[in-house]
Write a protein that holds these residues in place. Structure first.
Motif, PDB file in Angstrom:
ATOM      1  N   ARG A  38      -4.675  -9.177  15.672  1.00 52.91           N
ATOM      2  CA  ARG A  38      -4.980  -8.727  14.318  1.00 52.91           C
ATOM      3  C   ARG A  38      -4.268  -7.415  13.974  1.00 52.91           C
ATOM      4  O   ARG A  38      -4.070  -7.090  12.814  1.00 52.91           O
ATOM      5  CB  ARG A  38      -6.493  -8.522  14.162  1.00 52.91           C
ATOM      6  CG  ARG A  38      -7.315  -9.781  14.279  1.00 52.91           C
ATOM      7  CD  ARG A  38      -8.796  -9.445  14.279  1.00 52.91           C
ATOM      8  NE  ARG A  38      -9.160  -8.595  15.413  1.00 52.91           N
ATOM      9  CZ  ARG A  38     -10.336  -8.011  15.568  1.00 52.91           C
ATOM     10  NH1 ARG A  38     -11.266  -8.148  14.647  1.00 52.91           N
ATOM     11  NH2 ARG A  38     -10.597  -7.275  16.621  1.00 52.91           N
ATOM     12  N   TYR A  39      -3.935  -6.642  15.017  1.00 54.62           N
ATOM     13  CA  TYR A  39      -3.408  -5.300  14.774  1.00 54.62           C
ATOM     14  C   TYR A  39      -1.933  -5.137  15.149  1.00 54.62           C
ATOM     15  O   TYR A  39      -1.428  -4.026  15.182  1.00 54.62           O
ATOM     16  CB  TYR A  39      -4.259  -4.277  15.535  1.00 54.62           C
ATOM     17  CG  TYR A  39      -5.711  -4.318  15.118  1.00 54.62           C
ATOM     18  CD1 TYR A  39      -6.106  -3.822  13.882  1.00 54.62           C
ATOM     19  CD2 TYR A  39      -6.680  -4.885  15.941  1.00 54.62           C
ATOM     20  CE1 TYR A  39      -7.422  -3.876  13.479  1.00 54.62           C
ATOM     21  CE2 TYR A  39      -8.010  -4.944  15.540  1.00 54.62           C
ATOM     22  CZ  TYR A  39      -8.378  -4.447  14.316  1.00 54.62           C
ATOM     23  OH  TYR A  39      -9.689  -4.510  13.924  1.00 54.62           O
ATOM     24  N   ASP A  42       0.357  -3.201  12.459  1.00 57.89           N
ATOM     25  CA  ASP A  42       0.008  -1.786  12.335  1.00 57.89           C
ATOM     26  C   ASP A  42       0.306  -1.017  13.618  1.00 57.89           C
ATOM     27  O   ASP A  42       0.843   0.092  13.583  1.00 57.89           O
ATOM     28  CB  ASP A  42      -1.483  -1.629  11.987  1.00 57.89           C
ATOM     29  CG  ASP A  42      -1.766  -2.034  10.541  1.00 57.89           C
ATOM     30  OD1 ASP A  42      -0.798  -2.161   9.757  1.00 57.89           O
ATOM     31  OD2 ASP A  42      -2.943  -2.228  10.196  1.00 57.89           O
ATOM     32  N   GLY A 161     -14.805   6.656  -2.583  1.00 57.77           N
ATOM     33  CA  GLY A 161     -14.026   5.685  -1.829  1.00 57.77           C
ATOM     34  C   GLY A 161     -12.737   6.219  -1.252  1.00 57.77           C
ATOM     35  O   GLY A 161     -12.067   5.541  -0.486  1.00 57.77           O
ATOM     36  N   ARG A 162     -12.371   7.450  -1.609  1.00 54.03           N
ATOM     37  CA  ARG A 162     -11.091   7.979  -1.142  1.00 54.03           C
ATOM     38  C   ARG A 162     -11.153   8.427   0.315  1.00 54.03           C
ATOM     39  O   ARG A 162     -10.207   8.243   1.075  1.00 54.03           O
ATOM     40  CB  ARG A 162     -10.704   9.162  -2.036  1.00 54.03           C
ATOM     41  CG  ARG A 162      -9.339   9.698  -1.751  1.00 54.03           C
ATOM     42  CD  ARG A 162      -8.873  10.587  -2.887  1.00 54.03           C
ATOM     43  NE  ARG A 162      -7.590  11.184  -2.596  1.00 54.03           N
ATOM     44  CZ  ARG A 162      -7.089  12.214  -3.262  1.00 54.03           C
ATOM     45  NH1 ARG A 162      -7.760  12.734  -4.269  1.00 54.03           N
ATOM     46  NH2 ARG A 162      -5.917  12.705  -2.957  1.00 54.03           N
TER      47      ARG A 162
ATOM     48  N   PHE B 147      -8.444   0.175  -2.023  1.00 55.54           N
ATOM     49  CA  PHE B 147      -9.377   1.232  -1.607  1.00 55.54           C
ATOM     50  C   PHE B 147     -10.534   1.328  -2.600  1.00 55.54           C
ATOM     51  O   PHE B 147     -11.701   1.342  -2.225  1.00 55.54           O
ATOM     52  CB  PHE B 147      -8.666   2.593  -1.539  1.00 55.54           C
ATOM     53  CG  PHE B 147      -7.747   2.731  -0.364  1.00 55.54           C
ATOM     54  CD1 PHE B 147      -8.243   3.000   0.898  1.00 55.54           C
ATOM     55  CD2 PHE B 147      -6.374   2.591  -0.526  1.00 55.54           C
ATOM     56  CE1 PHE B 147      -7.394   3.132   1.987  1.00 55.54           C
ATOM     57  CE2 PHE B 147      -5.521   2.718   0.555  1.00 55.54           C
ATOM     58  CZ  PHE B 147      -6.025   2.986   1.810  1.00 55.54           C
ATOM     59  N   LYS B 179      -4.304 -11.249   6.609  1.00 58.90           N
ATOM     60  CA  LYS B 179      -4.836 -10.616   7.822  1.00 58.90           C
ATOM     61  C   LYS B 179      -6.350 -10.826   7.825  1.00 58.90           C
ATOM     62  O   LYS B 179      -7.046 -10.301   6.964  1.00 58.90           O
ATOM     63  CB  LYS B 179      -4.566  -9.106   7.824  1.00 58.90           C
ATOM     64  CG  LYS B 179      -3.099  -8.719   7.738  1.00 58.90           C
ATOM     65  CD  LYS B 179      -2.990  -7.187   7.698  1.00 58.90           C
ATOM     66  CE  LYS B 179      -1.695  -6.752   7.053  1.00 58.90           C
ATOM     67  NZ  LYS B 179      -1.723  -5.347   6.584  1.00 58.90           N
ATOM     68  N   HIS B 181      -8.682  -9.489   9.393  1.00 55.56           N
ATOM     69  CA  HIS B 181      -9.425  -8.228   9.328  1.00 55.56           C
ATOM     70  C   HIS B 181      -8.634  -7.208   8.525  1.00 55.56           C
ATOM     71  O   HIS B 181      -8.324  -6.120   9.003  1.00 55.56           O
ATOM     72  CB  HIS B 181      -9.738  -7.694  10.720  1.00 55.56           C
ATOM     73  CG  HIS B 181     -10.941  -8.335  11.307  1.00 55.56           C
ATOM     74  ND1 HIS B 181     -12.079  -7.644  11.658  1.00 55.56           N
ATOM     75  CD2 HIS B 181     -11.211  -9.629  11.548  1.00 55.56           C
ATOM     76  CE1 HIS B 181     -12.979  -8.494  12.119  1.00 55.56           C
ATOM     77  NE2 HIS B 181     -12.468  -9.705  12.076  1.00 55.56           N
ATOM     78  N   THR B 183      -7.369  -4.278   6.254  1.00 52.91           N
ATOM     79  CA  THR B 183      -7.858  -2.959   5.850  1.00 52.91           C
ATOM     80  C   THR B 183      -7.195  -2.638   4.509  1.00 52.91           C
ATOM     81  O   THR B 183      -6.116  -3.140   4.211  1.00 52.91           O
ATOM     82  CB  THR B 183      -7.513  -1.891   6.905  1.00 52.91           C
ATOM     83  OG1 THR B 183      -6.135  -2.024   7.243  1.00 52.91           O
ATOM     84  CG2 THR B 183      -8.349  -2.082   8.152  1.00 52.91           C
TER      85      THR B 183
END
Lengths: 339, 339
Positions: A38-39, A42, A161-162, B147, B179, B181, B183
């Motif tokens: 999943r990562y 990134d 949310g920031r 976000f 994806k 999960h 983000t």
């Protein structure tokens, strides 16, 4: 040194990236960041100084790497590993696993210039958010219960949310503030109440932490100068503020943490509130909201330049009220700098 | 049976109360809930069937109790204990500590009637919140980035501070939904985008979990019937929905979990999307958002009445789009009941 890490912030500190399913190995000159599919994108983009290895079974991958290495001893923090995971790794190799409590926290106790800058910015954003929160409470807070006030604090601290929050804010009215870790109740805020707010946000993964206790009248601000209507509260408040200011003025690099703790505790004891000061003066702040150094009456840790911690004395009188004033500070050129 | 627990939800399940610093021991006919002084009042009020013991050092207290007991064997879950804490307990007594993976999760796999009612209510509140979220997105969501949309989802799912969330909501637009999960990114929602939302809330500590993928046009709703403008997306969507509906229609108590998984997987594979269905059909839901049973292609767990789990097939085409449709279900009288 060879070591293995499981904690998300400990891993982030090593390589500038982390996620909720990762394992980090430093074996001789090689370092490995193991995560699941999943990562992949990134991790490959952000991990610095370590090889990214993708495997849905982090432990199986780590065992493979540990079996291949010529390294003989690997350090780990026994607080960081669950029994099951640790067993998987250690039962299949001949490596000596050496426990070292707080291994990563010890590495992180002196902040880099870069981390200091980020922490200063986090603290500044946190302070600004307290300003916004005072406005929000004046406009919409009176008549609302602690659940709603806590939610408002979350929204304002996180700038809607920031930012992530350092922890769930504590918003406590009157007698509820007498519990250092108060959880919200249905008690409603009215003018003239004592109001304690303890909250922080994360900036670039580093935490801010701040507490103010105020007399919640028309136009109140989260300043350290407060005028309460009740004499007993005012006396306790002035004592806490004096203790807070005293530690900020007199703490020095080279002092033991317990001496810094005494800078707040002695004044509070002398004023007759000693039994109501039920916690330590402060704790380190960084990627984790609670790190080293711990500013407690038993700590022999020597305070040094580059350490960042809170100064947060308090007085808690059960069923009456609680007061805490907290700032984050950094040790710079031997003295305290309030962040 | 004698056992010891450290996990907050595992402890809550035993005695109806828990907090972030507690340890639970069941030794013969006696049970002990150990916590620190911050929680004295709450623990004494709420803990059922166990003696509340207050000690700032939970482990020291537990060692004391373990030394006094005549019990010879104590079960623990090696995933639940850190190496440091486990060492403290086990190095000082002659008791045999027997590891049992997922000890508490196994106890909780069949839900009580009371838990089933709470889970049904949680799911209902979750579904209602999705309705509110559709309105919120239509009024204020277009032009906002992931976000901000995620923060809106948190606010609406938590009913503005009333409920805790089961997990941080996933709000993903278009290719980001590929994806599983995802983000948040700075990608902004525009009309005609594919929008995936995976979110849940907690009611009386039990979790809800729900995913919808929609064509975000004027007046969209989080329904399972969706009309996308692109044929490829529609084909994938219809396949996922068919798989989802098939498992709900045909899963039975007495089946192995892997057979339930096949009820979604076979259809998706037959439609040619097999390689893009990168996860299992579902997972149990309860006090934890991920519990037993796991509905995966390898699981031999036999599905029984009283189990609660998700059905959430998906198709994820990298750099293009992702689709997932998820509902929570309970097994009742041998069949699936959608919660």
């Amino acid at each position: 040194m060879n070591y293995m890490l499981k904690n998300e912030n400990a891993i982030y500190y090593e390589c500038g990236y982390s996620c909720d399913n990762a394992l980090y190995l430093r074996l001789g000159s090689e370092a490995y960041f193991i995560t699941d599919g999943r990562y992949t994108i990134d991790a490959k983009q952000h991990v610095k100084g370590a090889k990214v290895v993708i495997n849905g079974d982090l432990y199986a991958e780590a065992v493979k790497l540990l079996k291949k290495t010529k390294v003989k001893k690997v350090v780990f923090d026994p607080k960081e590993w669950c029994v099951a995971g640790f067993e998987k790794l250690t039962s299949q190799t001949k490596i000596i696993f050496k426990p070292e409590l707080d291994f990563s926290h010890k590495k992180r106790i002196i902040k880099s210039d870069e981390a200091l800058k980020i922490l200063a910015k986090a603290a500044k954003l946190g302070a600004k958010a307290f300003g916004n929160l005072a406005k929000e409470f004046q406009e919409n807070g009176f008549g609302k219960d602690e659940f709603t006030l806590t939610y408002m604090a979350k929204s304002v601290l996180g700038d809607h949310g920031r930012y992530d929050l350092s922890f769930d804010p504590i918003v406590a009215i009157g007698a509820n503030a007498a519990k250092p870790h108060a959880t919200p109740t249905k008690k409603k805020l009215k003018k003239g109440d004592l109001l304690l707010v303890d909250a922080g946000l994360k900036y670039k993964r580093y935490c801010s932490d701040r507490t103010r206790t105020v007399f919640a009248q028309e136009g109140f601000k989260f300043k350290t100068k407060q005028n309460f209507s009740k004499k007993k509260i005012q006396k306790a408040y002035d004592t806490v503020l004096k203790a807070h200011d005293n530690a900020i003025a007199k703490a020095r690099s080279g002092m033991k943490a317990k001496k810094v703790d005494a800078l707040t505790r002695d004044l509070i004891e002398k004023a007759g509130f000693g039994e109501f000061y039920v916690h330590s003066t402060g704790h380190g702040v960084g990627l984790d909201i609670h790190e080293m150094p711990y500013i407690s009456k038993k700590s022999d840790t020597v305070i040094e330049d580059g350490m960042v911690f809170t100064i947060e004395p308090g007085i808690y009188i059960p069923d009456e009220f609680g007061i805490r004033i907290e700032d984050m500070v950094a040790m710079v050129d031997g003295k305290v700098q309030v962040l």
